[in-house]
Design a protein around this motif. Structure first.
Motif, PDB file in Angstrom:
ATOM      1  N   LEU A  31     -90.447-100.649 -17.838  1.00  0.00           N
ATOM      2  CA  LEU A  31     -89.574 -99.825 -17.664  1.00  0.00           C
ATOM      3  C   LEU A  31     -89.735 -98.792 -18.945  1.00  0.00           C
ATOM      4  CD1 LEU A  31     -86.274-101.953 -16.857  1.00  0.00           C
ATOM      5  CD2 LEU A  31     -87.978-100.773 -15.345  1.00  0.00           C
ATOM      6  N   SER A  32     -89.336 -97.493 -18.682  1.00  0.00           N
ATOM      7  CA  SER A  32     -89.187 -96.590 -19.801  1.00  0.00           C
ATOM      8  C   SER A  32     -88.122 -96.989 -20.733  1.00  0.00           C
ATOM      9  CB  SER A  32     -88.973 -95.077 -19.251  1.00  0.00           C
ATOM     10  OG  SER A  32     -87.638 -95.018 -18.549  1.00  0.00           O
ATOM     11  N   GLU A  33     -87.967 -96.524 -21.856  1.00  0.00           N
ATOM     12  CA  GLU A  33     -86.747 -96.421 -22.604  1.00  0.00           C
ATOM     13  C   GLU A  33     -85.515 -96.483 -22.103  1.00  0.00           C
ATOM     14  OE1 GLU A  33     -86.713 -97.829 -25.924  1.00  0.00           O
ATOM     15  OE2 GLU A  33     -88.934 -98.398 -25.485  1.00  0.00           O
ATOM     16  N   ALA A  34     -85.270 -95.125 -21.522  1.00  0.00           N
ATOM     17  CA  ALA A  34     -84.341 -94.750 -20.842  1.00  0.00           C
ATOM     18  C   ALA A  34     -83.997 -96.025 -19.619  1.00  0.00           C
ATOM     19  CB  ALA A  34     -84.159 -93.587 -20.269  1.00  0.00           C
ATOM     20  N   GLU A  35     -84.745 -96.394 -18.966  1.00  0.00           N
ATOM     21  CA  GLU A  35     -84.378 -97.344 -17.829  1.00  0.00           C
ATOM     22  C   GLU A  35     -83.964 -98.654 -18.593  1.00  0.00           C
ATOM     23  OE1 GLU A  35     -87.617 -95.754 -14.329  1.00  0.00           O
ATOM     24  OE2 GLU A  35     -88.403 -97.016 -16.154  1.00  0.00           O
ATOM     25  N   ARG A  36     -84.968 -98.959 -19.613  1.00  0.00           N
ATOM     26  CA  ARG A  36     -84.532-100.299 -20.419  1.00  0.00           C
ATOM     27  C   ARG A  36     -82.926-100.170 -20.876  1.00  0.00           C
ATOM     28  NH1 ARG A  36     -85.999-101.537 -25.982  1.00  0.00           N
ATOM     29  NH2 ARG A  36     -86.422-104.033 -25.930  1.00  0.00           N
ATOM     30  N   GLU A  37     -82.805 -99.032 -21.474  1.00  0.00           N
ATOM     31  CA  GLU A  37     -81.359 -99.133 -22.067  1.00  0.00           C
ATOM     32  C   GLU A  37     -80.228 -99.101 -20.937  1.00  0.00           C
ATOM     33  OE1 GLU A  37     -78.650 -95.912 -24.485  1.00  0.00           O
ATOM     34  OE2 GLU A  37     -80.678 -95.679 -24.526  1.00  0.00           O
ATOM     35  N   HIS A  38     -80.631 -98.495 -19.678  1.00  0.00           N
ATOM     36  CA  HIS A  38     -79.840 -98.610 -18.443  1.00  0.00           C
ATOM     37  C   HIS A  38     -79.539-100.099 -18.140  1.00  0.00           C
ATOM     38  CE1 HIS A  38     -77.303 -97.193 -15.116  1.00  0.00           C
ATOM     39  NE2 HIS A  38     -78.391 -97.480 -14.294  1.00  0.00           N
ATOM     40  N   LEU A  39     -80.909-100.800 -18.247  1.00  0.00           N
ATOM     41  CA  LEU A  39     -80.593-102.065 -17.601  1.00  0.00           C
ATOM     42  C   LEU A  39     -79.807-103.043 -18.513  1.00  0.00           C
ATOM     43  CD1 LEU A  39     -81.913-104.749 -15.785  1.00  0.00           C
ATOM     44  CD2 LEU A  39     -83.699-104.687 -17.504  1.00  0.00           C
ATOM     45  N   PHE A  40     -79.953-102.883 -19.824  1.00  0.00           N
ATOM     46  CA  PHE A  40     -79.057-103.349 -20.605  1.00  0.00           C
ATOM     47  C   PHE A  40     -77.489-103.105 -20.589  1.00  0.00           C
ATOM     48  CE2 PHE A  40     -82.807-104.739 -22.767  1.00  0.00           C
ATOM     49  CZ  PHE A  40     -82.524-106.007 -23.545  1.00  0.00           C
ATOM     50  N   LEU A  41     -77.319-101.843 -20.281  1.00  0.00           N
ATOM     51  CA  LEU A  41     -75.983-101.497 -20.160  1.00  0.00           C
ATOM     52  C   LEU A  41     -75.256-102.126 -18.638  1.00  0.00           C
ATOM     53  CD1 LEU A  41     -76.223 -97.826 -21.509  1.00  0.00           C
ATOM     54  CD2 LEU A  41     -75.078 -99.751 -22.495  1.00  0.00           C
ATOM     55  N   LEU A  42     -76.173-102.220 -17.734  1.00  0.00           N
ATOM     56  CA  LEU A  42     -75.579-102.688 -16.562  1.00  0.00           C
ATOM     57  C   LEU A  42     -75.161-104.132 -16.718  1.00  0.00           C
ATOM     58  CD1 LEU A  42     -78.177-101.047 -14.046  1.00  0.00           C
ATOM     59  CD2 LEU A  42     -75.654-100.542 -14.309  1.00  0.00           C
ATOM     60  N   ALA A  43     -76.019-104.866 -17.410  1.00  0.00           N
ATOM     61  CA  ALA A  43     -75.929-106.231 -17.582  1.00  0.00           C
ATOM     62  C   ALA A  43     -74.711-106.582 -18.804  1.00  0.00           C
ATOM     63  CB  ALA A  43     -77.233-106.857 -18.204  1.00  0.00           C
ATOM     64  N   GLY A  44     -74.184-105.408 -19.351  1.00  0.00           N
ATOM     65  CA  GLY A  44     -73.074-105.792 -20.337  1.00  0.00           C
ATOM     66  C   GLY A  44     -73.951-106.042 -21.671  1.00  0.00           C
ATOM     67  N   GLN A  45     -74.925-105.647 -21.835  1.00  0.00           N
ATOM     68  CA  GLN A  45     -75.643-106.278 -23.330  1.00  0.00           C
ATOM     69  C   GLN A  45     -75.763-104.750 -24.038  1.00  0.00           C
ATOM     70  OE1 GLN A  45     -76.141-108.971 -24.831  1.00  0.00           O
ATOM     71  NE2 GLN A  45     -76.595-110.541 -23.153  1.00  0.00           N
ATOM     72  N   PRO A  46     -75.636-104.741 -25.425  1.00  0.00           N
ATOM     73  CA  PRO A  46     -75.861-103.714 -26.157  1.00  0.00           C
ATOM     74  C   PRO A  46     -77.587-103.251 -26.065  1.00  0.00           C
ATOM     75  CG  PRO A  46     -75.441-105.453 -27.694  1.00  0.00           C
ATOM     76  CD  PRO A  46     -75.183-105.757 -26.184  1.00  0.00           C
ATOM     77  N   PRO A  47     -78.022-102.072 -26.001  1.00  0.00           N
ATOM     78  CA  PRO A  47     -79.509-102.003 -25.774  1.00  0.00           C
ATOM     79  C   PRO A  47     -79.927-102.202 -27.227  1.00  0.00           C
ATOM     80  CG  PRO A  47     -78.181-100.043 -24.840  1.00  0.00           C
ATOM     81  CD  PRO A  47     -77.161-101.103 -25.543  1.00  0.00           C
ATOM     82  N   PRO A  48     -81.127-103.010 -27.111  1.00  0.00           N
ATOM     83  CA  PRO A  48     -81.747-103.264 -28.592  1.00  0.00           C
ATOM     84  C   PRO A  48     -82.339-102.014 -29.327  1.00  0.00           C
ATOM     85  CG  PRO A  48     -83.141-103.922 -26.579  1.00  0.00           C
ATOM     86  CD  PRO A  48     -82.113-103.315 -26.206  1.00  0.00           C
ATOM     87  N   GLY A  49     -81.980-101.908 -30.341  1.00  0.00           N
ATOM     88  CA  GLY A  49     -82.793-100.799 -31.207  1.00  0.00           C
ATOM     89  C   GLY A  49     -83.968-101.303 -32.009  1.00  0.00           C
ATOM     90  N   PRO A  50     -84.718-100.569 -32.687  1.00  0.00           N
ATOM     91  CA  PRO A  50     -85.922-100.733 -33.441  1.00  0.00           C
ATOM     92  C   PRO A  50     -85.415-101.752 -34.479  1.00  0.00           C
ATOM     93  CG  PRO A  50     -85.354 -98.659 -33.778  1.00  0.00           C
ATOM     94  CD  PRO A  50     -84.510 -99.190 -32.789  1.00  0.00           C
ATOM     95  N   GLY A  51     -84.303-101.947 -35.092  1.00  0.00           N
ATOM     96  CA  GLY A  51     -83.762-102.584 -36.063  1.00  0.00           C
ATOM     97  C   GLY A  51     -83.589-101.680 -37.461  1.00  0.00           C
ATOM     98  N   LYS A  52     -84.594-100.454 -37.625  1.00  0.00           N
ATOM     99  CA  LYS A  52     -84.423 -99.773 -38.932  1.00  0.00           C
ATOM    100  C   LYS A  52     -84.251 -98.352 -37.926  1.00  0.00           C
ATOM    101  CE  LYS A  52     -86.934-102.760 -42.141  1.00  0.00           C
ATOM    102  NZ  LYS A  52     -88.126-102.607 -42.792  1.00  0.00           N
ATOM    103  N   VAL A  53     -83.437 -97.699 -38.962  1.00  0.00           N
ATOM    104  CA  VAL A  53     -83.076 -96.360 -38.672  1.00  0.00           C
ATOM    105  C   VAL A  53     -84.399 -95.317 -38.575  1.00  0.00           C
ATOM    106  CG1 VAL A  53     -82.153 -93.924 -39.080  1.00  0.00           C
ATOM    107  CG2 VAL A  53     -80.947 -96.191 -39.558  1.00  0.00           C
ATOM    108  N   PRO A  54     -84.892 -94.673 -37.290  1.00  0.00           N
ATOM    109  CA  PRO A  54     -86.124 -94.282 -37.222  1.00  0.00           C
ATOM    110  C   PRO A  54     -85.830 -92.738 -38.019  1.00  0.00           C
ATOM    111  CG  PRO A  54     -84.865 -93.996 -35.086  1.00  0.00           C
ATOM    112  CD  PRO A  54     -83.965 -94.970 -36.066  1.00  0.00           C
ATOM    113  N   ALA A  55     -87.019 -92.005 -38.538  1.00  0.00           N
ATOM    114  CA  ALA A  55     -87.117 -90.854 -39.173  1.00  0.00           C
ATOM    115  C   ALA A  55     -88.108 -89.985 -38.491  1.00  0.00           C
ATOM    116  CB  ALA A  55     -87.650 -90.986 -40.555  1.00  0.00           C
ATOM    117  N   HIS A  56     -88.366 -90.199 -37.390  1.00  0.00           N
ATOM    118  CA  HIS A  56     -89.495 -89.544 -36.580  1.00  0.00           C
ATOM    119  C   HIS A  56     -88.896 -88.274 -36.142  1.00  0.00           C
ATOM    120  CE1 HIS A  56     -92.501 -88.130 -33.827  1.00  0.00           C
ATOM    121  NE2 HIS A  56     -91.874 -88.328 -32.767  1.00  0.00           N
ATOM    122  N   ILE A  57     -89.453 -87.024 -36.250  1.00  0.00           N
ATOM    123  CA  ILE A  57     -88.917 -85.881 -35.815  1.00  0.00           C
ATOM    124  C   ILE A  57     -89.903 -85.440 -34.748  1.00  0.00           C
ATOM    125  CG2 ILE A  57     -88.153 -83.676 -36.662  1.00  0.00           C
ATOM    126  CD1 ILE A  57     -88.047 -84.486 -39.205  1.00  0.00           C
TER     127      ILE A  57
END
Length: 249
Positions: A53-79
């Motif tokens: 799954l893409s990042e967007a699809e992965r996030e949608h899967l977690f939301l459908l299951a009632g789980q918070p989408p996992p983040g990378p753990g640290k605040v990203p600074a990529h621009i």
């Protein structure tokens, strides 16, 4: 083709998905039928990997299951390159870019001419939340809305980036030095960013009352803060003078 002939439909069979995800076929069937209603984050991550799954699809899967989408753990600074191009092309607008902790990580020459060279500021001075809660330039009626929105942003960031020590330290320090921040944090303040005006007292250009808009970059957790002046206003004339004197990028 497969060993059993041509597939009638594209995609993985249950047995293949179960094997790739390290799950039982019976559990896959129970998920499909709605009999397994609370898949864990580990199960969802395994399914997302198996299904590529893409990042967007992965996030949608977690939301459908009632789980918070996992983040990378640290605040990203990529621009993203598109955000850098935006800053290069809008040379008549003072812009800065902040990460999810509200650290200023990029700015254009006009913003530097208007607000100062952030590259010379100490670590806390480059954080917008720190600046507004230890002495901002908003009027009282604007400040309450903006502060509530920033606190809500930081609270959401702590959920998305639980391993970010810098974010945790920022919140602890803000709670220690700002009773207002501590109150908003403890009471669960909720706010959204709305267009507002801010007043900047510039040593050369004088007092400028500017419109401030906060934009989000799609696909990232960045905030783009844009300062503009109403056409024909005294602030617009002063901003043009600063534009002409701003250093080249």
């Amino acid at each position: 083709m497969t060993a059993r002939g041509v597939r009638r439909a594209a995609g993985l069979r249950r047995e293949e998905l179960a094997q790739l995800a390290g799950l039982s076929v019976d559990y896959i069937v129970r998920l499909e039928q709605g009999r397994a209603t609370s898949p864990s984050a580990q199960v969802l991550s395994a399914l997302a990997r198996a299904l590529r799954l893409s990042e967007a699809e992965r996030e949608h899967l977690f939301l459908l299951a009632g789980q918070p989408p996992p983040g990378p753990g640290k605040v990203p600074a990529h621009i993203p390159p598109s955000v850098r191009r935006l800053l290069d092309q809008l040379d008549g607008t003072a812009l800065n870019v902040c990460d999810a902790s509200w650290n200023i990580i990029l700015w254009n020459p006009l913003w530097a001419a208007l607000c100062g060279d952030a590259s010379t500021w100490r670590r806390r001075e480059r954080n917008v939340a720190w600046r507004i809660f230890t002495g901002g330039s908003h009027t009282p009626e604007q400040a309450s809305r903006f502060e509530a929105a920033v606190v809500a942003d930081l609270r959401a960031a702590t959920a998305r980036y639980p391993a970010d020590a810098g974010l945790r330290s920022l919140i602890e320090d803000l709670r220690a030095v700002s009773p207002n921040f501590a109150h908003l944090w403890d009471t669960g303040a909720v706010g959204v960013h709305e267009p507002h005006t801010t007043t900047i007292h510039h040593p050369d250009a004088g007092t400028l009352t500017l419109d401030c808009d906060i934009l989000t970059a799609p696909g990232s957790d960045l905030r783009i803060v844009a300062f503009t002046a109403a056409p024909g206003s005294a602030a617009a004339d002063r901003l043009k003078l600063l534009t002409s004197s701003a250093p080249a990028p």
